[in-house]
Design a protein around this motif. Structure first.
Motif, PDB file in Angstrom:
ATOM      1  N   HIS A 154     -10.680  12.432   0.641  1.00  0.00           N
ATOM      2  CA  HIS A 154     -11.777  13.147   0.021  1.00  0.00           C
ATOM      3  C   HIS A 154     -11.378  13.761  -1.315  1.00  0.00           C
ATOM      4  CE1 HIS A 154     -13.494  12.540   3.910  1.00  0.00           C
ATOM      5  NE2 HIS A 154     -12.633  13.351   4.506  1.00  0.00           N
ATOM      6  N   TYR A 191     -16.810  14.709  -1.427  1.00  0.00           N
ATOM      7  CA  TYR A 191     -17.205  13.328  -1.146  1.00  0.00           C
ATOM      8  C   TYR A 191     -15.973  12.494  -0.810  1.00  0.00           C
ATOM      9  CZ  TYR A 191     -21.764  14.570  -2.936  1.00  0.00           C
ATOM     10  OH  TYR A 191     -22.988  15.181  -3.105  1.00  0.00           O
ATOM     11  N   ILE A 205     -23.258   8.660  -2.171  1.00  0.00           N
ATOM     12  CA  ILE A 205     -23.860   9.981  -1.969  1.00  0.00           C
ATOM     13  C   ILE A 205     -25.087   9.829  -1.085  1.00  0.00           C
ATOM     14  CG2 ILE A 205     -24.894  11.968  -3.121  1.00  0.00           C
ATOM     15  CD1 ILE A 205     -23.413  11.018  -5.691  1.00  0.00           C
TER      16      ILE A 205
END
Length: 339
Positions: A154, A191, A205
């Motif tokens: 991440h 993310y 996303i």
């Protein structure tokens, strides 16, 4: 933990060593870190770094300092070692913050004041497209994208306010990171890397109403600056088998884990067929309308690992159920990906 200590810094907390030690032990508990005590001192192993704490005084030595060098100093000596400056400064920030929250100050031998926050690179937006009915795919140009290939799943996406010159977080005089505030505050969201090349990364996303990231991505101007901070969140979970559970927000992470892990794995996901994309053709993946029900039916066996990511209350319940089943804490991860 084996750390190639090519970077090192030391600090000193004046006064009561017990208070400082208690503050760092409490933070270690929050982070679910093991604390070990050796002849070297009390050791905390952070991600990519090691923190050694040791009470100091006129009759003790700390690190390579002797009585003659410490003089009459008392308090707590802290030494951080790490393989690179990014991990070193991140640990320095974390230790300083934990002590500051308890009203304690630490004097460091060196502080990289004015440098960008640890792990922060400034990239540029390249494009955004609809990659699935429920997902946007954002591409960001990043000169050092390759560092995200093997050291963390991440990262944090930092989006500056529109129509303002971006101000980026930097290391302050005390070693803590100073974040821009007010009208210059950055939107910060976590993310997973969906794909990457030598100088770019792709980000999937989850497209949902009210998301500042989605609103920004749909209206990006190619070349607009964007911050990429990381990697973080740990690397691939290890277990045989590896059991993965997640909702739509976890799909990018599950896809990346399945692509990169060599362990036998299965995944249960809550998502529409259209949003599954590449996961839809993977025989290891099962669609589930109830992740907790699927979790209860799954058996990790004696050597398996359970990875669970979903809305916060569902992740908390998953953690409770796994604990109640007697699965050791080191054999599962249940995290909230959204609220």
């Amino acid at each position: 933990m084996g750390i190639e200590a090519t970077q090192r810094t030391r600090g000193h907390v004046a006064g009561n060593a017990e208070d400082a030690m208690a503050a760092l032990r409490a933070r270690a508990m929050e982070w679910e870190l093991a604390v070990s005590e050796t002849a070297q001192g009390v050791i905390l192993d952070l991600r990519g770094s090691r923190v050694v704490m040791r009470p100091i005084g006129p009759e003790t030595e700390t690190g390579t300092e002797t009585k003659a060098e410490t003089g009459a100093r008392t308090g707590l000596g802290i030494e951080i070692t790490a393989p690179d400056d990014r991990y070193l400064r991140a640990a320095q920030d974390s230790v300083t913050e934990a002590l500051a929250e308890c009203g304690l100050e630490i004097g460091w031998d060196d502080v990289a004041a004015g440098a960008l926050a640890p792990g922060l690179s400034i990239g540029v937006a390249i494009s955004c497209r609809q990659s699935a009915p429920g997902f946007l795919r954002l591409r960001v140009g990043l000169a050092d994208a390759s560092r995200f290939a093997s050291t963390g799943l991440h990262f944090r996406l930092l989006i500056p306010p529109r129509d303002r010159e971006p101000l980026w977080p930097r290391i302050g005089a005390t070693a803590r990171v100073d974040w821009p505030r007010g009208a210059d505050a950055l939107h910060r969201a976590v993310y997973t890397v969906a794909d990457l090349g030598a100088d770019w990364i792709d980000i999937d996303i989850f497209d949902h109403p009210g998301s500042p990231t989605c609103d920004w991505a749909r209206g990006i101007v190619p070349g607009a600056p964007v911050g990429i901070m990381g990697p973080g969140g740990g690397w691939l979970p290890e277990g045989d088998p590896l059991l993965l559970f997640g909702d739509e927000t976890a799909l990018p992470a599950i896809l990346r884990i399945l692509r990169l892990s060599e362990a036998p794995a299965r995944a249960w996901v809550t998502a529409s067929p259209g949003d599954l994309a590449a996961l839809g053709a993977d025989r290891r993946v099962t669609r589930s309308g109830d992740l907790l029900e699927a979790l209860d039916a799954a058996d990790p066996g004696p050597g398996g690992f359970v990875w669970f990511a979903a809305r916060d209350e569902i992740a908390r319940e998953a953690r409770r159920r796994l604990t109640a089943r007697g699965l050791p804490r080191e054999r599962f991860l249940a995290v909230a990906y959204w609220r």
